[in-house]
Design a protein around this motif. Structure first.
Motif, PDB file in Angstrom:
ATOM      1  N   GLU A   5       0.849  -1.184   0.000  1.00  0.00           N
ATOM      2  CA  GLU A   5       0.000   0.000   0.000  1.00  0.00           C
ATOM      3  C   GLU A   5       0.885   1.235   0.000  1.00  0.00           C
ATOM      4  N   THR A   6       0.419   2.298  -0.611  1.00  0.00           N
ATOM      5  CA  THR A   6       1.206   3.530  -0.619  1.00  0.00           C
ATOM      6  C   THR A   6       1.259   4.100   0.787  1.00  0.00           C
ATOM      7  N   GLY A   7       2.344   4.744   1.101  1.00  0.00           N
ATOM      8  CA  GLY A   7       2.515   5.339   2.420  1.00  0.00           C
ATOM      9  C   GLY A   7       3.241   4.420   3.394  1.00  0.00           C
ATOM     10  N   ASN A   8       3.416   3.155   3.023  1.00  0.00           N
ATOM     11  CA  ASN A   8       4.123   2.216   3.883  1.00  0.00           C
ATOM     12  C   ASN A   8       5.560   2.121   3.398  1.00  0.00           C
ATOM     13  N   ASP A   9       6.441   2.939   3.972  1.00  0.00           N
ATOM     14  CA  ASP A   9       7.822   3.015   3.513  1.00  0.00           C
ATOM     15  C   ASP A   9       8.751   2.047   4.223  1.00  0.00           C
ATOM     16  N   LEU A  10       8.267   1.340   5.231  1.00  0.00           N
ATOM     17  CA  LEU A  10       9.119   0.417   5.958  1.00  0.00           C
ATOM     18  C   LEU A  10       9.273  -0.873   5.162  1.00  0.00           C
ATOM     19  N   PRO A  11      10.503  -1.335   4.991  1.00  0.00           N
ATOM     20  CA  PRO A  11      10.703  -2.586   4.264  1.00  0.00           C
ATOM     21  C   PRO A  11      10.171  -3.774   5.060  1.00  0.00           C
ATOM     22  N   GLN A  12       9.817  -4.837   4.342  1.00  0.00           N
ATOM     23  CA  GLN A  12       9.276  -6.038   4.958  1.00  0.00           C
ATOM     24  C   GLN A  12      10.100  -7.245   4.549  1.00  0.00           C
ATOM     25  N   LEU A  13       9.982  -8.315   5.318  1.00  0.00           N
ATOM     26  CA  LEU A  13      10.588  -9.570   4.921  1.00  0.00           C
ATOM     27  C   LEU A  13       9.965 -10.013   3.608  1.00  0.00           C
ATOM     28  N   GLY A  14      10.779 -10.539   2.710  1.00  0.00           N
ATOM     29  CA  GLY A  14      10.276 -11.010   1.433  1.00  0.00           C
ATOM     30  C   GLY A  14      10.062  -9.928   0.397  1.00  0.00           C
ATOM     31  N   GLN A  15      10.446  -8.702   0.715  1.00  0.00           N
ATOM     32  CA  GLN A  15      10.266  -7.603  -0.232  1.00  0.00           C
ATOM     33  C   GLN A  15      11.424  -7.570  -1.220  1.00  0.00           C
ATOM     34  N   TYR A  16      11.096  -7.263  -2.475  1.00  0.00           N
ATOM     35  CA  TYR A  16      12.107  -7.174  -3.521  1.00  0.00           C
ATOM     36  C   TYR A  16      12.873  -5.863  -3.408  1.00  0.00           C
ATOM     37  N   ARG A  18      16.251  -3.633  -5.513  1.00  0.00           N
ATOM     38  CA  ARG A  18      17.248  -3.540  -6.584  1.00  0.00           C
ATOM     39  C   ARG A  18      18.497  -2.938  -5.955  1.00  0.00           C
ATOM     40  N   ILE A  19      19.605  -3.617  -6.099  1.00  0.00           N
ATOM     41  CA  ILE A  19      20.860  -3.160  -5.508  1.00  0.00           C
ATOM     42  C   ILE A  19      21.412  -2.025  -6.361  1.00  0.00           C
ATOM     43  N   ARG A  20      21.717  -0.887  -5.720  1.00  0.00           N
ATOM     44  CA  ARG A  20      22.201   0.302  -6.440  1.00  0.00           C
ATOM     45  C   ARG A  20      23.698   0.515  -6.315  1.00  0.00           C
ATOM     46  N   GLN A  21      24.324   0.009  -5.280  1.00  0.00           N
ATOM     47  CA  GLN A  21      25.750   0.243  -5.030  1.00  0.00           C
ATOM     48  C   GLN A  21      26.475  -1.083  -4.864  1.00  0.00           C
ATOM     49  N   GLY A  22      27.733  -1.114  -5.274  1.00  0.00           N
ATOM     50  CA  GLY A  22      28.560  -2.292  -5.068  1.00  0.00           C
ATOM     51  C   GLY A  22      28.669  -3.149  -6.310  1.00  0.00           C
ATOM     52  N   ARG A  23      29.335  -4.285  -6.163  1.00  0.00           N
ATOM     53  CA  ARG A  23      29.588  -5.151  -7.325  1.00  0.00           C
ATOM     54  C   ARG A  23      28.322  -5.799  -7.863  1.00  0.00           C
ATOM     55  N   ASP A  24      27.288  -5.901  -7.047  1.00  0.00           N
ATOM     56  CA  ASP A  24      26.029  -6.498  -7.479  1.00  0.00           C
ATOM     57  C   ASP A  24      25.027  -5.449  -7.956  1.00  0.00           C
ATOM     58  N   ALA A  25      25.480  -4.243  -8.240  1.00  0.00           N
ATOM     59  CA  ALA A  25      24.579  -3.148  -8.642  1.00  0.00           C
ATOM     60  C   ALA A  25      23.752  -3.564  -9.848  1.00  0.00           C
ATOM     61  N   GLY A  26      22.459  -3.281  -9.764  1.00  0.00           N
ATOM     62  CA  GLY A  26      21.535  -3.596 -10.844  1.00  0.00           C
ATOM     63  C   GLY A  26      20.812  -4.915 -10.663  1.00  0.00           C
ATOM     64  N   ILE A  63      14.171   0.016  -2.723  1.00  0.00           N
ATOM     65  CA  ILE A  63      13.146  -0.896  -2.232  1.00  0.00           C
ATOM     66  C   ILE A  63      11.979  -0.853  -3.209  1.00  0.00           C
ATOM     67  N   LEU A  64      11.669  -2.002  -3.799  1.00  0.00           N
ATOM     68  CA  LEU A  64      10.581  -2.095  -4.761  1.00  0.00           C
ATOM     69  C   LEU A  64       9.264  -2.312  -4.022  1.00  0.00           C
ATOM     70  N   SER A  65       8.165  -2.023  -4.670  1.00  0.00           N
ATOM     71  CA  SER A  65       6.870  -2.090  -3.996  1.00  0.00           C
ATOM     72  C   SER A  65       6.306  -3.497  -3.905  1.00  0.00           C
ATOM     73  N   ALA A  66       6.888  -4.464  -4.597  1.00  0.00           N
ATOM     74  CA  ALA A  66       6.367  -5.828  -4.600  1.00  0.00           C
ATOM     75  C   ALA A  66       6.957  -6.654  -3.462  1.00  0.00           C
ATOM     76  N   VAL A  67       6.137  -7.578  -2.953  1.00  0.00           N
ATOM     77  CA  VAL A  67       6.549  -8.497  -1.896  1.00  0.00           C
ATOM     78  C   VAL A  67       6.214  -9.912  -2.360  1.00  0.00           C
ATOM     79  N   SER A  68       7.098 -10.862  -2.126  1.00  0.00           N
ATOM     80  CA  SER A  68       6.830 -12.259  -2.442  1.00  0.00           C
ATOM     81  C   SER A  68       6.130 -12.906  -1.260  1.00  0.00           C
TER      82      SER A  68
END
Length: 115
Positions: A5-16, A18-26, A63-68
């Motif tokens: 839901e919009t407005g819920n900025d806290l990450p959750q377990l199982g949330q997708y 995208r890595i932005r920094q480091g060797r795994d970026a992207g 942090i992407l909006s989708a959760v598995s």
């Protein structure tokens, strides 16, 4: 796969994420644990298996909006998740993104121009 839901900025377990920094970026990974309010533990089932997750600064991931739901349920019930389940969840997200791109709904509904 469900969306937050919009407005819920806290990450959750199982949330997708995208890595932005480091060797795994992207690359895409899932949150499998929380170290503290600044660090999260990520796994993808390939390079980072669930038994050796990557500790990552939360500011270095998108942090992407989708959760598995499968991964989230497994982590809440047993505290573990299999690498196969992680790989399947990421493949499902990749398929959903590819389907949206093919339909033209992911990027500007197929229209050209600046957005």
């Amino acid at each position: 796969m469900r969306r937050l839901e919009t407005g819920n900025d806290l990450p959750q377990l199982g949330q997708y994420v995208r890595i932005r920094q480091g060797r795994d970026a992207g690359s895409i990974a899932l949150i499998v644990a929380f170290e503290n309010e600044r660090f999260i533990l990520l796994a993808d089932g390939h390079k980072r298996p669930s038994d050796a997750p990557k500790k990552k600064n939360i500011n270095h991931v998108e942090i992407l909006s989708a959760v598995s739901p499968e991964v989230q349920r497994s982590l809440k019930e047993t505290g573990r998740v299999t690498n196969g389940k992680l790989r399947h969840a990421i493949a499902t997200l990749d398929q959903a993104i590819q389907k949206r791109v093919e339909e033209g709904s992911a990027i500007g509904n197929g229209k050209r121009g600046c957005y």
